[in-house]
Design a protein around this motif. Structure first.
Motif, short mmCIF file in Angstrom:
data_model
loop_
_atom_site.label_atom_id
_atom_site.label_comp_id
_atom_site.label_asym_id
_atom_site.label_seq_id
_atom_site.Cartn_x
_atom_site.Cartn_y
_atom_site.Cartn_z
N ILE A 11 42.62 30.85 40.15
CA ILE A 11 41.63 31.52 39.32
C ILE A 11 42.33 32.56 38.44
N GLY A 12 43.21 33.34 39.05
CA GLY A 12 43.93 34.34 38.27
C GLY A 12 44.87 33.73 37.26
N PHE A 13 45.52 32.66 37.63
CA PHE A 13 46.49 32.04 36.74
C PHE A 13 45.87 31.52 35.46
N LEU A 14 44.66 31.05 35.53
CA LEU A 14 44.01 30.50 34.35
C LEU A 14 43.93 31.51 33.21
N LEU A 15 44.14 32.79 33.53
CA LEU A 15 44.00 33.83 32.52
C LEU A 15 45.33 34.36 31.99
N LEU A 16 46.48 33.88 32.54
CA LEU A 16 47.78 34.43 32.15
C LEU A 16 48.64 33.40 31.44
N THR A 17 49.59 33.87 30.59
CA THR A 17 50.49 32.97 29.88
C THR A 17 51.88 33.56 29.75
N SER A 18 52.90 32.63 29.64
CA SER A 18 54.28 32.97 29.29
C SER A 18 55.09 31.69 29.28
N LEU A 45 58.70 33.35 38.61
CA LEU A 45 57.88 34.52 38.28
C LEU A 45 58.31 35.70 39.14
N SER A 46 58.33 36.86 38.55
CA SER A 46 58.64 38.08 39.31
C SER A 46 57.47 38.40 40.23
N ASP A 47 57.73 39.26 41.21
CA ASP A 47 56.66 39.68 42.11
C ASP A 47 55.50 40.30 41.33
N SER A 48 55.82 41.11 40.34
CA SER A 48 54.75 41.78 39.58
C SER A 48 53.94 40.77 38.76
N GLU A 49 54.61 39.74 38.20
CA GLU A 49 53.87 38.71 37.46
C GLU A 49 52.93 37.95 38.40
N TRP A 50 53.42 37.59 39.58
CA TRP A 50 52.59 36.84 40.52
C TRP A 50 51.47 37.72 41.07
N LYS A 52 49.82 39.92 39.43
CA LYS A 52 48.76 39.90 38.42
C LYS A 52 47.89 38.65 38.57
N VAL A 53 48.53 37.52 38.82
CA VAL A 53 47.79 36.27 39.03
C VAL A 53 46.89 36.39 40.24
N GLU A 54 47.46 36.84 41.35
CA GLU A 54 46.68 36.98 42.58
C GLU A 54 45.54 37.98 42.42
N ASN A 55 45.80 39.09 41.75
CA ASN A 55 44.76 40.11 41.58
C ASN A 55 43.58 39.59 40.75
N LYS A 56 43.86 38.83 39.70
CA LYS A 56 42.77 38.27 38.90
C LYS A 56 41.94 37.29 39.74
N GLY A 57 42.62 36.50 40.55
CA GLY A 57 41.90 35.57 41.43
C GLY A 57 41.05 36.28 42.46
N MET A 58 41.61 37.34 43.07
CA MET A 58 40.84 38.10 44.06
C MET A 58 39.63 38.76 43.42
N ASP A 59 39.82 39.30 42.21
CA ASP A 59 38.68 39.90 41.50
C ASP A 59 37.58 38.88 41.25
N ALA A 60 37.95 37.66 40.86
CA ALA A 60 36.94 36.62 40.60
C ALA A 60 36.18 36.28 41.88
N PHE A 61 36.90 36.09 43.01
CA PHE A 61 36.23 35.81 44.28
C PHE A 61 35.29 36.95 44.65
N GLU A 62 35.78 38.17 44.54
CA GLU A 62 34.98 39.33 44.93
C GLU A 62 33.73 39.46 44.07
N ASN A 63 33.85 39.18 42.77
CA ASN A 63 32.69 39.25 41.87
C ASN A 63 31.65 38.19 42.20
N VAL A 64 32.09 36.98 42.54
CA VAL A 64 31.16 35.89 42.84
C VAL A 64 30.52 36.06 44.21
N TYR A 65 31.33 36.43 45.23
CA TYR A 65 30.82 36.49 46.60
C TYR A 65 30.46 37.88 47.08
N GLY A 66 30.79 38.91 46.31
CA GLY A 66 30.41 40.26 46.67
C GLY A 66 31.05 40.78 47.93
N GLU A 67 32.21 40.26 48.29
CA GLU A 67 32.91 40.76 49.46
C GLU A 67 34.40 40.89 49.14
#
Length: 194
Positions: A11-18, A45-50, A52-67
């Motif tokens: 989910i997070g990756f769909l929003l990033l590019t390089s 990918l560096s730890d910081s790049e990855w 960002k991917v994970e954080n975007k994905g977690m945000d999407a899950f949290e927004n949809v499921y509210g947890e």
């Protein structure tokens, strides 16, 4: 409820590019006695790049499921080529008491991933299929999603997972280019476990 980082990272990756290029490299992982080849034109990918991917994905899950999502995964590697091609592997401890039956947990996570993507990309057409696949004589669960965007981009995600003792091991790819997807899948299916 258990949430694997694969689905979060997609989910997070769909929003990033390089983009960058490197030579073919062979990864040898001692934890799983696993050897796999990373295709040409993929860069690590560096730890910081990855993150960002994970954080975007977690945000999407949290927004949809509210947890809140707890990230318990350890990334083994994460590579990328172009805007949408990724190759990533991770593991996390699967606690039977907390996470329940491994196969039921996988099905639930796959369902949640599909629903999260459907909710966050309402104009895309999604379909998915679950199956089993053999890699070096070992049976893996395989979950594939096809995502067709309104702009004509067709994206495929494929995840392979298997329980090694108490470790939930996953291999994940995302691609829009069929030739890259075929190479990634071939590299996974011909990888070796001692």
């Amino acid at each position: 409820m258990k949430k694997r980082i694969f689905q979060i990272s997609i989910i997070g990756f769909l929003l990033l590019t390089s983009c960058s290029k490197e030579k073919v490299r062979v990864i040898e992982n001692e934890d799983f006695k696993w050897t796999v080849t990373i295709p040409k034109n993929f860069r690590e990918l560096s730890d910081s790049e990855w993150d960002k991917v994970e954080n975007k994905g977690m945000d999407a899950f949290e927004n949809v499921y509210g947890e809140e999502v707890e990230n318990r995964a350890t990334t083994l590697f994460a590579y990328k080529s172009g805007q949408f091609q990724t190759f990533e592997s991770n593991f996390q401890i699967h606690d039977l008491e907390e996470d329940g039956n491994y196969y039921e947990s996988n099905r639930e996570v796959n369902k949640m991933t599909f629903e999260t993507l459907k909710e966050t990309m309402p104009n895309a057409i999604l379909d998915s299929v679950s199956s089993k696949e053999m890699i070096d004589g070992l049976e893996f669960d395989r979950f594939q999603m096809n995502i067709d965007f309104q702009n004509g981009i067709e994206m495929t995600t494929v995840g392979y997972s298997r329980l090694f003792n108490d470790k939930d091991f996953t291999i994940n790819i995302v691609y829009t280019k069929e030739n890259v997807g075929k190479e990634l899948i071939e590299n996974i299916l011909t990888s070796k476990f001692e």
